[in-house]
Design a protein around this motif. Structure first.
Motif, mmCIF file in Angstrom:
data_model
loop_
_atom_site.group_PDB
_atom_site.id
_atom_site.type_symbol
_atom_site.label_atom_id
_atom_site.label_comp_id
_atom_site.label_asym_id
_atom_site.label_seq_id
_atom_site.Cartn_x
_atom_site.Cartn_y
_atom_site.Cartn_z
ATOM 1 N N LEU A 50 0.822 -1.211 0.000
ATOM 2 C CA LEU A 50 0.000 0.000 0.000
ATOM 3 C C LEU A 50 0.855 1.260 0.000
ATOM 4 N N CYS A 51 1.992 1.230 0.707
ATOM 5 C CA CYS A 51 2.872 2.409 0.737
ATOM 6 C C CYS A 51 3.314 2.786 -0.679
ATOM 7 N N PHE A 52 3.469 1.788 -1.538
ATOM 8 C CA PHE A 52 3.953 2.041 -2.896
ATOM 9 C C PHE A 52 2.897 2.690 -3.774
ATOM 10 N N VAL A 53 1.622 2.375 -3.523
ATOM 11 C CA VAL A 53 0.573 2.870 -4.423
ATOM 12 C C VAL A 53 -0.226 4.024 -3.827
ATOM 13 N N LEU A 54 0.043 4.394 -2.576
ATOM 14 C CA LEU A 54 -0.718 5.475 -1.965
ATOM 15 C C LEU A 54 -0.479 6.792 -2.694
#
Length: 530
Positions: A92-96
């Motif tokens: 999720l950190c990558f696509v937030l």
């Protein structure tokens, strides 16, 4: 062949992407060619922003990988409660939305952030430190997730042989883990470098001035504020010269991806690893969650909450939702037919005709290169080219929504193809002959054979495309008219007007929406898979 019709659709999609990109470049070049000046290449300002672009991308890549390798080595060898949740958070950190990351990092490490309050200092992070912090916050979890997956795919028999031979901690790392890690280092570092080099929102928000500007932001400023298409063409050409060779090397150097079943085998680990695991997990969890927790506390500011809930929020939310749903649906459809095309081309590798095999192999590389052109053609360049083209023909603002959706599809496409490619090739290889023998072809094959095996990967790709497009701000900021506002752009407008509480509250709303949508989309496809 099993997917002839789908492969033809994939071929048409690849041609359309090529035409879309070429038309944008021709429109931009024709507008700015008269003002094109090669001598500007020696301009000190241009040399400075080129050097800064390379410097921040290189430092972000090195720091992210140096942090990711030891953490992945520690997590990949151990099974513990909450491991899957931690890895999902890394994804999720990558696509937030990057604007949320910027606000969260500022809330913790900014001049008025928690760290400065605790240290009683006023240290500013704007400039290179802030850009590096945000890039590492996004890419370190992503790199860790990839390397953990690589370590988990080391065959169990290799661990058993190492255990029988009495390998100590160093030999296990050198002969097993490091061999697996280094096979992914080049593609991973190349991808992170390209993403950081093409970074827009983070550099725009954290740059802090002309001294910390990259080529991507300079293109935006040249087109949006100064309207110098000639200078923008020069910047885009320079960016293409730097990024295209790296992207081409990534396509040629693609290690074979595998999908292995997890086993209950507990890999051997040293006493030091066991002692380090808990403190490292606490440190990583704090690093990842602290910016989000800092944003969450702003939700108790009721006055800001009341100001945020307005007609502008509803309009922005509806537009963002339409963009995200359309992008997710189109990305999945295109990724499936393009994978069918790639499989058909790659299956001819086994043909006896050498020249035909070479042509097919070359065609597969070209097709994959065209679909991933967003990695070396900046999205802002494509948007600007089409903006100029439509500006000369019609009312461009009537097509803003479609332009934003198409470019967001191109941005999500390389990742969606990569996620679906491995299970698609596996199911096609395993069931191709049997399906043809039983006459299961066309839509029947996609529903009976492909869907049960691919639904989980399709869910991951759909969730990724949805959240990526929900958080995109750069394209809308460049080509959107004043009435075309999305949620990330509304956050940026609050920030630009020094309304930090409202920006933080809206970021929390956007953050929660991303988490809920990501979870629901994955769960929806997992349910069908069951």
């Amino acid at each position: 062949m099993l997917f002839t019709a789908a492969a033809w659709f994939g071929f048409i999609i690849v041609c359309l992407i090529f035409c879309f990109t070429t038309a944008a470049l021709i429109a931009l070049a024709s507008e700015g060619w008269g003002e094109f000046n090669w001598q500007a290449l020696l301009d000190p300002y241009l040399l400075h922003i080129t050097g800064f672009s390379l410097k921040q991308a290189l430092l972000s890549t090195v720091i992210s990988l140096l942090c990711a390798i030891p953490i992945a080595k520690l997590i990949g060898c151990r099974q513990f409660k909450g491991k899957q949740g931690l890895l999902t958070t890394f994804n999720l950190c990558f696509v937030l939305p990057t604007i949320i990351v910027v606000l969260g990092v500022v809330s913790v490490y900014g001049r008025s952030g928690w760290l400065n309050q605790w240290l009683n200092s006023e240290h500013s992070i704007y400039g290179l430190p802030g850009i590096l912090l945000c890039h590492v916050f996004i890419n370190f979890p992503f790199a860790t997730r990839v390397l953990v997956n690589v370590i988990e795919q080391i065959p169990v028999n290799q661990w058993r042989v190492a255990e029988q031979l009495g390998f100590n901690r160093f030999y296990r790392f050198y002969w097993l883990e490091w061999h697996a890690i280094k096979s992914q280092l080049f593609p991973l570092s190349g991808l992170i470098f390209l993403l950081c080099f093409n970074s827009f929102t983070i550099v725009l928000a954290m740059g802090g001035g002309p001294q910390s500007t990259t080529l991507e932001v300079a293109i935006y400023q040249a087109l949006r504020y100064d309207y110098e298409p000639g200078f923008a063409v020069l910047l885009a050409t320079l960016q293409l010269v730097i990024t295209a060779p790296i992207a081409l090397m990534l396509f040629y150097y693609q290690p074979a991806l595998k999908q292995t079943k997890k086993t209950g085998y507990q890999k051997p680990s040293s006493l030091l690893d066991k002692w380090l695991l808990i403190p490292v997990l606490i440190a990583v969890t704090v690093w990842v969650l602290l910016p989000f927790i800092a944003l969450m506390k702003e939700i108790i500011n009721f006055q800001a909450v009341i100001k945020v809930f307005s007609q502008s929020l509803i309009n922005a939310g509806i537009k963002s939702f339409i963009i995200a749903v359309s992008t997710s649906f189109l990305t999945i459809c295109m990724a499936l037919v393009i994978n069918a095309l790639l499989f058909n081309l790659s299956s001819h590798y086994k043909a006896n005709n050498h020249s035909k095999r070479i042509r097919r192999q070359f065609g597969a590389v070209i097709a994959e290169g065209v679909t991933a052109n967003i990695l070396y053609f900046p999205a802002i360049v494509l948007a600007t080219g089409w903006f100029i083209l439509l500006w000369q023909l019609t009312d461009v603002f009537q097509y803003t929504l479609w332009l934003v959706i198409i470019i967001n599809v191109l941005m999500a496409m390389p990742f969606a193809i990569r996620i679906i490619k491995v299970p698609f090739f596996q199911v096609a290889n395993h069931y191709q002959q049997l399906s043809m023998h039983l006459g299961i072809t066309g839509w029947h094959w996609w529903w009976v054979v492909a869907w049960p095996a691919l639904s989980s990967a399709i869910g991951q790709a759909a969730a990724l495309a949805f959240v990526l497009s929900l958080g995109d701000m750069g394209i809308v900021a460049l080509i959107g008219d004043p009435d075309f506002i999305t949620l990330p752009l509304l956050v940026y407008q609050y920030l630009a007007n020094y309304q930090y509480p409202q920006a933080a509250v809206l970021s929390v709303i956007l953050l929660v929406s991303c988490f809920i949508c990501f979870y629901l989309i994955e769960k929806l496809f997992r349910h069908h898979n069951a």
